[in-house]
Scaffold this motif. Structure first.
Motif, mmCIF file in Angstrom:
data_model
loop_
_atom_site.group_PDB
_atom_site.id
_atom_site.type_symbol
_atom_site.label_atom_id
_atom_site.label_comp_id
_atom_site.label_asym_id
_atom_site.label_seq_id
_atom_site.Cartn_x
_atom_site.Cartn_y
_atom_site.Cartn_z
ATOM 1 N N TRP A 354 11.115 44.080 55.957
ATOM 2 C CA TRP A 354 9.992 43.395 55.325
ATOM 3 C C TRP A 354 10.335 43.107 53.873
ATOM 4 O O TRP A 354 11.055 43.891 53.225
ATOM 5 C CB TRP A 354 8.724 44.257 55.366
ATOM 6 N N ALA A 355 9.817 42.029 53.361
ATOM 7 C CA ALA A 355 10.014 41.690 51.951
ATOM 8 C C ALA A 355 8.986 42.424 51.107
ATOM 9 O O ALA A 355 7.838 42.620 51.516
ATOM 10 C CB ALA A 355 9.887 40.183 51.742
ATOM 11 N N ILE A 356 9.394 42.841 49.928
ATOM 12 C CA ILE A 356 8.493 43.427 48.939
ATOM 13 C C ILE A 356 8.192 42.318 47.937
ATOM 14 O O ILE A 356 9.048 41.918 47.153
ATOM 15 C CB ILE A 356 9.140 44.645 48.257
ATOM 16 N N VAL A 357 6.958 41.806 47.999
ATOM 17 C CA VAL A 357 6.581 40.605 47.250
ATOM 18 C C VAL A 357 5.347 40.907 46.414
ATOM 19 O O VAL A 357 4.414 41.576 46.875
ATOM 20 C CB VAL A 357 6.293 39.420 48.204
ATOM 21 N N THR A 358 5.321 40.426 45.189
ATOM 22 C CA THR A 358 4.146 40.594 44.342
ATOM 23 C C THR A 358 3.025 39.679 44.826
ATOM 24 O O THR A 358 3.250 38.538 45.213
ATOM 25 C CB THR A 358 4.470 40.258 42.881
ATOM 26 N N GLY A 359 1.803 40.220 44.802
ATOM 27 C CA GLY A 359 0.630 39.406 45.114
ATOM 28 C C GLY A 359 0.614 38.870 46.523
ATOM 29 O O GLY A 359 0.188 37.729 46.732
ATOM 30 N N LEU A 360 1.056 39.659 47.493
ATOM 31 C CA LEU A 360 1.078 39.200 48.884
ATOM 32 C C LEU A 360 0.081 40.011 49.689
ATOM 33 O O LEU A 360 0.246 41.228 49.851
ATOM 34 C CB LEU A 360 2.479 39.346 49.477
ATOM 35 N N GLY A 361 -0.973 39.344 50.187
ATOM 36 C CA GLY A 361 -1.918 40.017 51.051
ATOM 37 C C GLY A 361 -1.386 40.135 52.469
ATOM 38 O O GLY A 361 -0.597 39.330 52.924
ATOM 39 N N ASP A 362 -1.809 41.184 53.174
ATOM 40 C CA ASP A 362 -1.397 41.404 54.559
ATOM 41 C C ASP A 362 0.129 41.381 54.677
ATOM 42 O O ASP A 362 0.713 40.687 55.506
ATOM 43 C CB ASP A 362 -2.015 40.335 55.465
ATOM 44 N N SER A 474 11.945 54.868 56.594
ATOM 45 C CA SER A 474 11.795 53.669 55.762
ATOM 46 C C SER A 474 12.642 53.825 54.504
ATOM 47 O O SER A 474 12.581 54.858 53.832
ATOM 48 C CB SER A 474 10.322 53.468 55.375
ATOM 49 N N GLN A 475 13.416 52.800 54.202
ATOM 50 C CA GLN A 475 14.188 52.757 52.963
ATOM 51 C C GLN A 475 13.764 51.529 52.179
ATOM 52 O O GLN A 475 13.928 50.395 52.634
ATOM 53 C CB GLN A 475 15.690 52.714 53.231
ATOM 54 N N ALA A 476 13.187 51.766 51.001
ATOM 55 C CA ALA A 476 12.747 50.677 50.131
ATOM 56 C C ALA A 476 13.812 50.432 49.080
ATOM 57 O O ALA A 476 14.275 51.366 48.415
ATOM 58 C CB ALA A 476 11.414 51.026 49.472
ATOM 59 N N VAL A 477 14.212 49.180 48.914
ATOM 60 C CA VAL A 477 15.172 48.759 47.894
ATOM 61 C C VAL A 477 14.439 47.829 46.944
ATOM 62 O O VAL A 477 13.966 46.762 47.354
ATOM 63 C CB VAL A 477 16.389 48.057 48.532
ATOM 64 N N VAL A 478 14.314 48.242 45.683
ATOM 65 C CA VAL A 478 13.472 47.537 44.716
ATOM 66 C C VAL A 478 14.297 47.201 43.476
ATOM 67 O O VAL A 478 15.081 48.031 42.992
ATOM 68 C CB VAL A 478 12.252 48.402 44.312
ATOM 69 N N GLU A 479 14.112 45.999 42.963
ATOM 70 C CA GLU A 479 14.774 45.611 41.724
ATOM 71 C C GLU A 479 14.196 46.395 40.547
ATOM 72 O O GLU A 479 13.018 46.750 40.535
ATOM 73 C CB GLU A 479 14.590 44.115 41.479
ATOM 74 N N GLU A 480 15.043 46.634 39.562
ATOM 75 C CA GLU A 480 14.609 47.404 38.392
ATOM 76 C C GLU A 480 13.439 46.738 37.685
ATOM 77 O O GLU A 480 12.512 47.403 37.210
ATOM 78 C CB GLU A 480 15.786 47.569 37.428
ATOM 79 N N ARG A 481 13.430 45.402 37.630
ATOM 80 C CA ARG A 481 12.369 44.692 36.911
ATOM 81 C C ARG A 481 11.010 44.858 37.559
ATOM 82 O O ARG A 481 9.980 44.563 36.942
ATOM 83 C CB ARG A 481 12.706 43.207 36.825
ATOM 84 N N ALA A 482 10.970 45.309 38.818
ATOM 85 C CA ALA A 482 9.699 45.470 39.517
ATOM 86 C C ALA A 482 9.004 46.778 39.168
ATOM 87 O O ALA A 482 7.829 46.955 39.487
ATOM 88 C CB ALA A 482 9.912 45.393 41.028
ATOM 89 N N GLY A 507 4.807 46.755 41.171
ATOM 90 C CA GLY A 507 3.747 45.748 41.257
ATOM 91 C C GLY A 507 3.954 44.809 42.425
ATOM 92 O O GLY A 507 3.813 43.592 42.278
ATOM 93 N N ALA A 508 4.305 45.366 43.565
ATOM 94 C CA ALA A 508 4.557 44.560 44.757
ATOM 95 C C ALA A 508 4.498 45.487 45.959
ATOM 96 O O ALA A 508 4.491 46.710 45.828
ATOM 97 C CB ALA A 508 5.926 43.883 44.680
ATOM 98 N N GLY A 509 4.474 44.886 47.153
ATOM 99 C CA GLY A 509 4.486 45.682 48.382
ATOM 100 C C GLY A 509 3.289 46.596 48.462
ATOM 101 O O GLY A 509 2.144 46.200 48.237
ATOM 102 N N THR A 510 3.527 47.885 48.763
ATOM 103 C CA THR A 510 2.449 48.863 48.885
ATOM 104 C C THR A 510 2.006 49.407 47.537
ATOM 105 O O THR A 510 1.064 50.197 47.476
ATOM 106 C CB THR A 510 2.897 50.026 49.782
ATOM 107 N N GLY A 511 2.686 49.040 46.470
ATOM 108 C CA GLY A 511 2.309 49.494 45.141
ATOM 109 C C GLY A 511 3.081 50.694 44.655
ATOM 110 O O GLY A 511 3.124 50.964 43.459
ATOM 111 N N GLY A 512 3.685 51.466 45.555
ATOM 112 C CA GLY A 512 4.448 52.641 45.154
ATOM 113 C C GLY A 512 5.302 53.145 46.297
ATOM 114 O O GLY A 512 4.910 53.079 47.465
ATOM 115 N N TYR A 513 6.495 53.675 45.944
ATOM 116 C CA TYR A 513 7.424 54.205 46.939
ATOM 117 C C TYR A 513 7.892 55.577 46.469
ATOM 118 O O TYR A 513 8.184 55.776 45.284
ATOM 119 C CB TYR A 513 8.598 53.240 47.134
ATOM 120 N N GLU A 514 7.976 56.532 47.418
ATOM 121 C CA GLU A 514 8.161 57.932 47.075
ATOM 122 C C GLU A 514 9.569 58.423 47.363
ATOM 123 O O GLU A 514 10.144 58.113 48.413
ATOM 124 C CB GLU A 514 7.172 58.803 47.857
ATOM 125 N N ALA A 515 10.085 59.193 46.404
ATOM 126 C CA ALA A 515 11.270 60.024 46.630
ATOM 127 C C ALA A 515 10.748 61.446 46.783
ATOM 128 O O ALA A 515 10.352 62.089 45.808
ATOM 129 C CB ALA A 515 12.245 59.911 45.471
#
Length: 547
Positions: A354-362, A474-482, A507-515
């Protein structure tokens, strides 16, 4: 239907459409709207017929209800218009009172085009506008435009994101700001053409923004027919037969009295089936045998002819057999991706993305980049469309393994002990709970070990990655700028073990990812490594961790 005016470039070489005449939906919605209303009218009409004893008057009232629904649809169609006025899209409804919904064109983040079965037969579509709002009520929908009008509107509305980028590029050039000019078409756009400027002089920026202008389309993936065999690997698809049976039983409990089958009848049928174990076993075997077949069918329904392509600065995903859906994701708003694997998928070497996108509903459905497919292919496609996956995950402390084992085994051991005590003291029926609980406790050992092996985090200088889970890894890969913030969370048990959970605010996807269950010093060092300036005032020099 009158075609709205196209964009007219202004003196700067760009500009929104100044005016578009008010348009209505296709008259074919007069067929689809009453049919869509039928499920909600079915029970009232049946009640009218039953209460009226199926007399001529009851049939007359039922016919009146059907005619009323058609008239209501006609009035809704006649009183709804849409048009583009300046820099906004206006949706006007004047059924009882006049209401106008205004959507600024610059707020549009994506446009989806859906073709449900009846719409496909009639040649119309549903166009949904994503503005990045928190709820669907703030988004726009045109249910019943022709397919040609949907594609035209999609091109017009998405054009404004490209024009906005062009305006920023030209503003930077006019102000003498350093940096290259970005072509509006996105990463796949052609480079600006050279002008007739004298030698040694930088060519003026060429801004591409006209509606209908195209750049070479890039196809990242097209799902072949053999991928239908991967449907049974998805747990959601695989359990569909049992979900259908559960849904049917629930409907009988809720609405069975309307058809002469009250709850007692349903319960009696269940007791009779329980009293015939041979038939019960046959039913279970049939459901199990139906699982792979239904899995393939469900995969085809949702992912038939799945295609991911890059077009004009957008990632466009199209899929669906019965309902065809096209989703556009603005590439400049993509901040990363999430790779998901279930137990069966991991064992067979498959994954989803899945893409992690800012301001994407559903985002669970709209952000899908790849359905269940071979993991190597998924990584290749995502690597081309977004970026490579971060590798070399850092292992978590051994204390995290003890916590994973404890959480997977201890609750079932307690249940087993309580059930054994109850079976010894009161009734042997409790053994029916003790044996499954003991089995789950034993299975919790490999589950806990696998959960520990799944834990990991890393940062490669440009992207950070966190991974966790077993039944759904689940493995989330996020850009530093996000990254917009950090949360360091620590329970009482984690403090005793010297661990904490690092939540990456995005500020995208589910809003937060946990380690999860990172060592205390390692967790702080991870956050300081990604955003050193943020944590510098709060971290002692000797605990800053990695440089």
């Amino acid at each position: 239907m009158t075609e709205p005016s196209q964009a007219v470039p202004d003196g700067q070489g760009y500009g929104p459409p100044p005016f578009s005449p008010a348009l209505r939906l296709s008259p074919k919605v007069l067929l689809t709207d009453p049919i869509r209303m039928m499920p909600s009218l079915l029970l009232p009409l049946a009640g009218v017929l039953f209460l009226g004893g199926f007399s001529p008057s009851s049939f007359g009232w039922a016919a009146f209800g059907l005619v009323g629904s058609v008239l209501y649809s006609a009035i809704r169609w006649a009183t709804f218009t849409y048009k583009i006025v300046g820099d906004r899209l206006e949706l006007t409804r004047a059924l009882v009172s006049r209401s106008v919904r205004t959507i600024p064109l610059e707020r549009i983040r994506g446009v989806d085009v859906n073709n449900p079965p009846l719409h496909r037969v009639l040649g119309i579509a549903v166009l949904r506008i994503d503005t990045g709002a928190a709820g669907d009520k703030q988004e726009g929908e045109l249910d019943g435009v022709t397919v040609e009008e949907a594609e035209r509107l999609k091109a017009v509305l998405l054009w404004h994101a490209r024009a906005r980028t062009a305006r920023r590029a030209q503003a930077q050039e006019a102000a003498g700001a350093p940096g290259p000019t970005v072509p509006v078409g996105g990463p796949s756009a052609d480079p600006p053409a050279a002008s007739g400027a004298p030698a040694g002089t930088a060519a003026p920026p060429v801004v591409r923004h006209e509606i209908g202008e195209t750049t070479p389309e890039r196809v990242f993936s097209v799902a072949p027919r053999r991928w239908l065999a991967y449907g049974p690997l998805s747990g959601a698809y695989l359990l569909t037969p049992f979900a259908l049976v559960a849904g049917a039983v629930g409907l009988l409990f809720q609405w069975g009295s309307e058809f002469g089958a009250d709850r007692r009848t349903v319960v009696s049928a269940g007791e009779w089936l329980w009293g015939h174990p041979a038939l019960l076993v046959v039913a279970l075997v049939l459901l199990v045998l139906a699982m792979p077949v239904v899995g393939m069918i469900m995969y085809a329904v949702f992912n038939w002819d799945f295609t991911l392509r890059g077009r004009e600065g957008y990632l466009v995903a199209e899929r669906g057999l019965i309902t065809r859906r096209s989703v556009s994701l603005e590439r400049r708003r993509v901040r990363g991706f999430e790779l998901v694997e279930g137990p069966a998928e991991r064992g067979a070497g498959f994954a989803r993305a899945w893409a992690i996108v800012t301001g994407l509903g559903d985002s669970e459905t709209r952000g899908q980049l790849m359905p269940v497919a071979p993991r190597a292919i998924v990584l290749d496609v995502v690597g081309e469309a977004i970026g490579p996956i971060a590798t070399g995950l850092r292992a978590h402390p051994m204390a995290a393994r003890r916590r994973r084992l404890f959480r997977a085994v201890f609750p079932w051991l307690v249940t087993t002990v309580c059930a054994v005590a109850a079976a010894t003291a009161w009734s042997p029926l409790w053994w029916g709970l003790a044996v499954p609980a003991l089995l789950l406790a034993v299975l919790g050992v490999p589950l806990g070990l696998d959960r520990y092996r799944s834990l990991g985090h890393t940062y490669d200088g440009a992207r950070l990655s966190v991974r966790s889970g077993s039944l759904r890894r689940s493995q989330a890969v996020v850009e530093e700028r996000a990254v917009v913030g950090w949360t360091l969370r620590q329970t009482w048990f984690q403090r005793r073990a010297g661990l904490l959970t690092v939540v990456v605010g995005v500020g995208a996807g589910t809003g937060g990812y946990e380690a999860i269950d990172v060592g205390e010093a390692e967790g702080v060092a991870f956050a300081a490594e990604v955003t050193p300036g943020w944590l510098a005032p709060f971290v002692a020099p000797h605990s800053a961790g990695r440089p």
